[in-house]
Design a protein around this motif. Structure first.
Motif, PDB file in Angstrom:
ATOM      1  N   TYR A  83     114.969  23.701  14.928  1.00 26.04           N
ATOM      2  CA  TYR A  83     114.586  22.511  15.688  1.00 26.04           C
ATOM      3  C   TYR A  83     115.814  21.886  16.330  1.00 26.04           C
ATOM      4  N   GLU A  84     116.884  21.766  15.548  1.00 30.67           N
ATOM      5  CA  GLU A  84     118.104  21.148  16.051  1.00 30.67           C
ATOM      6  C   GLU A  84     118.688  21.913  17.221  1.00 30.67           C
ATOM      7  N   GLY A  85     118.661  23.243  17.150  1.00 27.11           N
ATOM      8  CA  GLY A  85     119.151  24.070  18.248  1.00 27.11           C
ATOM      9  C   GLY A  85     118.324  23.888  19.504  1.00 27.11           C
ATOM     10  N   ALA A  86     117.003  23.843  19.330  1.00 26.20           N
ATOM     11  CA  ALA A  86     116.114  23.650  20.479  1.00 26.20           C
ATOM     12  C   ALA A  86     116.298  22.267  21.087  1.00 26.20           C
ATOM     13  N   LEU A  87     116.429  21.263  20.242  1.00 27.97           N
ATOM     14  CA  LEU A  87     116.611  19.899  20.733  1.00 27.97           C
ATOM     15  C   LEU A  87     117.923  19.765  21.497  1.00 27.97           C
ATOM     16  N   ALA A 133     108.895  25.019  27.295  1.00 25.34           N
ATOM     17  CA  ALA A 133     108.840  25.912  26.136  1.00 25.34           C
ATOM     18  C   ALA A 133     109.616  25.314  24.958  1.00 25.34           C
ATOM     19  N   LEU A 134     110.787  24.739  25.239  1.00 21.35           N
ATOM     20  CA  LEU A 134     111.580  24.111  24.172  1.00 21.35           C
ATOM     21  C   LEU A 134     110.845  22.906  23.586  1.00 21.35           C
ATOM     22  N   LEU A 135     110.218  22.121  24.440  1.00 25.45           N
ATOM     23  CA  LEU A 135     109.472  20.955  23.981  1.00 25.45           C
ATOM     24  C   LEU A 135     108.307  21.384  23.088  1.00 25.45           C
ATOM     25  N   ALA A 136     107.577  22.409  23.488  1.00 22.07           N
ATOM     26  CA  ALA A 136     106.466  22.915  22.676  1.00 22.07           C
ATOM     27  C   ALA A 136     106.978  23.418  21.329  1.00 22.07           C
ATOM     28  N   ARG A 142     107.803  20.382  19.183  1.00 24.18           N
ATOM     29  CA  ARG A 142     106.557  19.753  18.719  1.00 24.18           C
ATOM     30  C   ARG A 142     105.920  20.561  17.597  1.00 24.18           C
ATOM     31  N   ASP A 143     105.916  21.881  17.731  1.00 18.42           N
ATOM     32  CA  ASP A 143     105.353  22.738  16.685  1.00 18.42           C
ATOM     33  C   ASP A 143     106.120  22.589  15.378  1.00 18.42           C
ATOM     34  N   LYS A 144     107.448  22.545  15.469  1.00 16.22           N
ATOM     35  CA  LYS A 144     108.264  22.378  14.262  1.00 16.22           C
ATOM     36  C   LYS A 144     107.985  21.036  13.599  1.00 16.22           C
ATOM     37  N   LEU A 145     107.912  19.972  14.396  1.00 17.92           N
ATOM     38  CA  LEU A 145     107.625  18.647  13.852  1.00 17.92           C
ATOM     39  C   LEU A 145     106.233  18.595  13.227  1.00 17.92           C
TER      40      LEU A 145
END
Length: 83
Positions: free
Chosen positions: A20-24, A53-56, A59-62
């Motif tokens: 998640y941190e990497g994507a954020l 794609a990163l936002l999705a 959101r999935d991780k959260l």
């Protein structure tokens, strides 16, 4: 119409980060680039798609974490008091 360089194309088509941190972090950098107004039009579209794609992914991780918390708290989310 000019095409994106192989480096720019491969960055936008890269697999999603593992965390998640990497994507954020990548999403934050992408937003800075998009808002700068310095990206060519074709890269704007690719950047927007990568951002979506990163936002999705985030959101999935959260949602997965929230679902785990619901299980731990007996299917109820409790208010966070921050302390």
């Amino acid at each position: 119409m000019p095409k994106a360089s192989p480096t720019e194309t491969s960055e936008l088509a890269a697999p999603l980060p593992a965390t998640y941190e990497g994507a954020l972090s990548e999403l934050e950098q992408l937003v800075i680039q998009l808002e700068s107004g310095q990206m060519p039009l074709d890269l704007l579209l690719s950047g927007y798609q990568r951002g979506a794609a990163l936002l999705a992914f985030c959101r999935d991780k959260l949602q997965a974490v929230e679902d785990q918390i619901k299980v731990l708290d007996g299917a109820q989310l409790k208010p966070w008091n921050g302390t």
